[in-house]
Write a protein that holds these residues in place. Structure first.
Motif, short mmCIF file in Angstrom:
data_model
loop_
_atom_site.label_atom_id
_atom_site.label_comp_id
_atom_site.label_asym_id
_atom_site.label_seq_id
_atom_site.Cartn_x
_atom_site.Cartn_y
_atom_site.Cartn_z
N ASN A 243 22.36 7.21 52.31
CA ASN A 243 22.02 7.40 53.71
C ASN A 243 21.47 6.11 54.32
O ASN A 243 20.52 5.51 53.82
N GLY A 244 22.10 5.61 55.39
CA GLY A 244 21.68 4.39 56.08
C GLY A 244 22.18 3.12 55.44
O GLY A 244 21.89 2.02 55.93
N GLN A 245 22.97 3.24 54.37
CA GLN A 245 23.51 2.05 53.71
C GLN A 245 24.91 1.72 54.22
O GLN A 245 25.54 2.52 54.91
N ASP A 246 25.38 0.52 53.85
CA ASP A 246 26.72 0.11 54.27
C ASP A 246 27.77 0.70 53.31
O ASP A 246 27.52 0.86 52.12
N ALA A 247 28.95 1.01 53.89
CA ALA A 247 30.08 1.51 53.09
C ALA A 247 31.25 0.56 53.24
O ALA A 247 31.53 0.07 54.35
N THR A 248 31.93 0.27 52.15
CA THR A 248 33.08 -0.64 52.16
C THR A 248 34.36 0.11 51.79
O THR A 248 34.38 0.89 50.82
N ILE A 249 35.41 -0.10 52.58
CA ILE A 249 36.69 0.54 52.29
C ILE A 249 37.33 -0.14 51.09
O ILE A 249 37.60 -1.34 51.11
N ILE A 250 37.55 0.62 50.03
CA ILE A 250 38.15 0.09 48.81
C ILE A 250 39.67 0.02 48.94
O ILE A 250 40.31 -0.95 48.56
N SER A 251 40.24 1.09 49.49
CA SER A 251 41.70 1.14 49.61
C SER A 251 42.12 2.09 50.73
O SER A 251 41.39 3.04 51.06
N VAL A 252 43.26 1.79 51.30
CA VAL A 252 43.89 2.67 52.31
C VAL A 252 45.35 2.84 51.89
O VAL A 252 46.13 1.89 51.91
N ASP A 253 45.70 4.06 51.48
CA ASP A 253 47.06 4.34 51.02
C ASP A 253 47.79 5.21 52.04
O ASP A 253 47.32 6.31 52.37
N ASN A 254 48.89 4.69 52.52
CA ASN A 254 49.72 5.44 53.47
C ASN A 254 51.07 5.73 52.82
O ASN A 254 51.66 4.85 52.18
N SER A 255 51.56 6.96 52.98
CA SER A 255 52.87 7.31 52.44
C SER A 255 53.52 8.38 53.32
O SER A 255 52.83 9.12 54.02
N ILE A 256 54.85 8.40 53.29
CA ILE A 256 55.59 9.44 54.00
C ILE A 256 56.02 10.48 52.97
O ILE A 256 56.72 10.17 52.01
N GLU A 257 55.57 11.71 53.15
CA GLU A 257 55.90 12.81 52.24
C GLU A 257 56.84 13.78 52.96
O GLU A 257 56.91 13.81 54.20
N SER A 258 57.54 14.58 52.17
CA SER A 258 58.42 15.58 52.78
C SER A 258 58.41 16.86 51.96
O SER A 258 58.13 16.84 50.75
N VAL A 259 58.68 17.97 52.63
CA VAL A 259 58.72 19.28 51.98
C VAL A 259 60.10 19.88 52.24
O VAL A 259 60.52 20.05 53.39
N LYS A 260 60.80 20.19 51.15
CA LYS A 260 62.13 20.78 51.25
C LYS A 260 62.05 22.18 51.86
O LYS A 260 61.09 22.91 51.67
N ALA A 261 63.07 22.54 52.61
CA ALA A 261 63.15 23.89 53.18
C ALA A 261 63.17 24.92 52.06
O ALA A 261 63.68 24.66 50.97
N PRO A 262 62.61 26.11 52.28
CA PRO A 262 62.62 27.13 51.23
C PRO A 262 64.04 27.58 50.91
O PRO A 262 64.92 27.54 51.77
N ASP A 263 64.26 27.98 49.67
CA ASP A 263 65.58 28.47 49.27
C ASP A 263 65.87 29.81 49.92
O ASP A 263 64.98 30.46 50.47
N LEU A 264 67.11 30.24 49.81
CA LEU A 264 67.49 31.57 50.29
C LEU A 264 66.72 32.63 49.52
O LEU A 264 66.12 32.36 48.48
N TYR A 265 66.77 33.85 50.02
CA TYR A 265 66.02 34.93 49.36
C TYR A 265 66.76 35.50 48.15
O TYR A 265 67.95 35.78 48.21
N ASP A 266 66.01 35.70 47.07
CA ASP A 266 66.40 36.71 46.10
C ASP A 266 65.52 37.92 46.43
O ASP A 266 64.72 37.87 47.37
N LEU A 267 65.66 39.02 45.70
CA LEU A 267 64.91 40.21 46.08
C LEU A 267 63.41 40.01 45.98
O LEU A 267 62.66 40.44 46.87
N THR A 268 62.94 39.37 44.92
CA THR A 268 61.50 39.23 44.73
C THR A 268 60.85 38.39 45.82
O THR A 268 59.79 38.77 46.35
N THR A 269 61.45 37.26 46.20
CA THR A 269 60.86 36.44 47.27
C THR A 269 60.92 37.17 48.60
O THR A 269 60.02 37.03 49.43
N LEU A 270 61.96 37.98 48.82
CA LEU A 270 62.03 38.78 50.04
C LEU A 270 60.93 39.83 50.05
O LEU A 270 60.26 40.04 51.08
#
Length: 688
Positions: A243-270
């Protein structure tokens, strides 16, 4: 003359329309060189124990194990009329060839073959193997009929499964009922499912809350977090040091992530999404999907595949504009059908799809559940062909007085398939928990923040949640997979076709209750799992059986070898469990003594009792059940009451007042007749 045998009357009607079989008789049709009839589920079933020996009617420990040398089958009592019709047609001298058109899978194969053998028919037959009731699919199926011999091993696997389940159910139920003085239902699939629910309840009851603490520092509006700490004094030390002390940025990591569309339904997922979004039970979703299939609006429901085959590419392309039109949405992307194709992951049936008939459907003619499920199926097709969802992910690590703090954030780059999903959920009034995006300031590695403000937040650990339909189906789908042999297909407990009925049987037996959307085991359910051996309540047995059944289908294992393996298991189960655990005695309910019956079962004559959601036959070998909130009654804004159930069981009909008419928006009175064809669901019709 060729005889076509289907599993259900509605399927027969669809085939008749395509093949121009238009002359109707009682229980069958003819025309265009064909006879056409149906089985209404299992016409021939496995005999009960007293059919082998009258002495078995009384349960005695000295009779166990019961392991028939020669299996006996009999005609279902409530389906004798239809059986006689099928038999007459099979043996008709005019018929020189048959076509098995029951559902394309293990159980469908078993339904036809049991009748075929019981009738002692020896005429050649072909196999219709289709996944859709649309005209194009039916025509293609009849143009490409399979040789019946190609499904012989599938039939043997189905027969092995049915006989083995009978042995475990009969011997296990009698053994543990005699040991503990109550009527206990034990099953190879049912009991491990109950164990999943019971084990979760034990985890909840044994859970002890623990406090933990997280330290924070403020980086000019961006909050960074330390690790979880169980010791409050340690959290205070870190607070005082930062509290009240200085903080130093060690690293900044930026990345582009993606999520695949869900698969078609089988009965259980439906089924999982039906429960998650609309509160539908697994049985309700299956029933609605089956109705859509029979109305030619969806493909075959009992599938465990989420993919299509290469030859379906053009037909699925045709479905996409119809699907977007149905949902009132426009496609803002070029659909990628290739991501849906995987021939290796399609065995008996491809994923559940809508059909081209959706362009003509009047949704007002569908029940509420059918409308909800059809919307899910159509939306999933659009999602599955849409682009990936993309976002930028930022992770900032900072050091303050030797302690590490971290801030994480996501910013959407391209909505992709989530654009359609959000619109669909808004249209269907599905509420979503949205996470606020964290907007990161321009931060660079090595940057220093002066005199940061520190803080501490206090938290408590949470017990695991009880299973609901969604989570239980998920666990059932993967349970025991660690025991599946290398290269084997991992299917979990039960099959896509049976999981819903397993859950409902546990409720009918009063081993669990459905409280809103959660499953809670009863005292009897908890005691049963404490009483039975690990081999019965573990999914390992199911996995091992599935390994062997697949070997039978592949011709790598004989039926006689499998039968001997099961027989040895049953003998061992009885020998190893002849002494009861005294602490569990008296903890099981004997429903038939404690409760007044509603009436006698029209199929087997045993007492029928009232459960939370239904009226069920007390005979575990009988499948008769009246669901209180079934589709026929719910459409008329009514439920089956105890009085109505008593009327049905006594007279086969009941006068009901205040029925609602959707078309006229009025109420009316009518006599409702119970039509029990012996299938999974009882039907009804109106008499004015």
């Amino acid at each position: 003359m060729k005889l076509i045998v289907t599993e259900k009357p509605d399927v027969a009607k669809n085939i008749a329309k395509v093949l121009n079989i238009n002359r109707k008789h009682d229980g069958w049709m003819e025309g265009n060189g064909y006879y056409l009839t149906w089985c209404v589920g299992h016409l021939v079933e496995m005999a009960q124990t007293n059919d082998y020996n009258a002495e078995y009617k009384k349960w005695k420990m000295s009779d166990l194990p019961i392991t028939p040398e020669n299996w006996v089958y009999k005609v279902s009592h409530s389906k004798e009329k239809q059986y006689k019709i099928v038999k007459m047609l099979m043996l008709d001298p005019k018929v020189d060839r048959l076509i098995c058109a029951t559902d394309a899978g293990r159980e469908g194969e078993l339904i036809f073959r049991l009748v075929y053998h019981h009738v002692k028919c020896d005429k050649p037959f072909d196999r219709l193997w289709i996944s859709s009731m649309v005209e194009k699919s039916i025509k293609k199926g009849f143009d490409d009929l399979k040789d019946s011999k190609s499904k012989d091993l599938l039939y043997l696997a189905a027969l092995c499964r049915a006989q083995a389940d009978w042995l475990v159910g009969i011997n296990g139920s009698r053994l543990f009922s005699l040991l503990y003085g109550g009527k206990l239902n034990v099953g190879r699939v049912q009991t491990p499912t109950l164990a999943i629910i019971v084990n979760r309840e034990i985890q909840i009851k044994n859970f002890i809350k623990e406090k933990y603490y997280i330290n924070h520092i403020d980086l000019e509006g961006l909050e960074a977090f330390g690790e979880k700490i169980k010791n409050e004094a340690q959290a205070d030390i870190i607070f005082n040091a930062t509290n009240g002390q200085d903080a130093t940025i060690i690293s900044v990591d930026n990345s582009i992530e993606s999520v695949k569309a869900p698969d078609l339904y089988d009965l259980t997922t439906l089924q999982r999404d039906g429960n998650k979004y609309f509160g539908l039970t697994a049985a309700e979703t299956l029933d609605a999907t089956q109705q859509l299939y029979e109305k030619r609006l969806a493909t075959y429901p009992r599938t465990d595949s989420q993919f299509i085959t290469e030859d379906m590419k053009d037909s699925v392309n045709e479905l996409l504009p119809l699907s977007s039109q149905f949902l009132g949405a426009s496609l803002n992307h070029t659909p990628d059908i290739s991501i849906l194709i995987n021939d290796k992951k399609v065995s008996d049936h491809h994923a559940i799809l809508p059909t081209t008939e959706i362009k003509n459907v009047n949704t007002n003619c569908l029940s509420r559940n059918e409308q909800l499920v059809l919307n899910l199926i159509i939306n999933r097709l659009i999602l599955a062909t849409a682009p990936r969802h993309q976002y930028s992910k930022t992770i900032v690590n900072a050091d303050c007085s030797g302690y590490t703090f971290q801030a994480k954030g996501k910013t959407v780059v391209a909505l992709g398939w989530k654009e359609y999903d959000s619109k669909f959920k808004k249209r269907m009034n599905i509420t979503e928990k949205k996470k606020d995006e964290i907007v990161f300031p321009d931060i660079k590695s090595g940057q220093i923040f002066n005199s940061v403000t520190a803080s501490i937040s206090e938290h408590e650990t949470s017990p695991p949640k009880r299973h609901n339909e969604d989570t239980l189906l998920s666990v059932m789908e993967t349970a025991g997979n660690e025991f599946i042999e290398e290269g084997g297909e991992k299917k979990g407990i039960g099959t896509t076709a049976t999981r819903a009925s397993i859950i409902e049987k546990l409720i009918s037996a009063e081993y669990i209750i459905r409280d809103k959307r959660q499953f809670i085991p009863t005292e009897s359910g908890m005691s049963l799992i404490a009483a039975v051996p690990e081999s019965i309540k573990s999914p390992k047995l199911t996995a091992e059986w599935e390994n062997r059944l697949r070997e039978i289908e592949a011709g790598k294992l004989t039926k006689s070898t499998f039968d001997e393996m099961i027989k040895l298991y049953i003998i061992g189960m009885v020998d190893e469990n002849k002494v009861a655990n005294e602490s569990l005695s008296g903890k099981f309910k004997t429903h038939s003594k404690e409760r007044e019956s509603v009436g006698n079962c029209p199929r087997c004559g045993n007492p029928v009792y009232e459960g939370e959601k239904n009226f069920y036959c007390s005979n575990r070998e009988c499948q008769f059940v009246l669901w209180k909130d079934n589709r026929f009654f719910s459409e008329k804004k009514k439920k089956i009451t105890r009085k109505i159930a008593e009327d049905f069981l006594r007279d086969g009909k009941s006068k009901v007042t205040g029925l609602y008419s959707v078309k006229k928006d009025t109420k009316y009175d009518a006599v409702i007749i119970m039509v029990d064809t012996g299938g999974k669901y009882v039907n009804f019709k109106l008499l004015f």
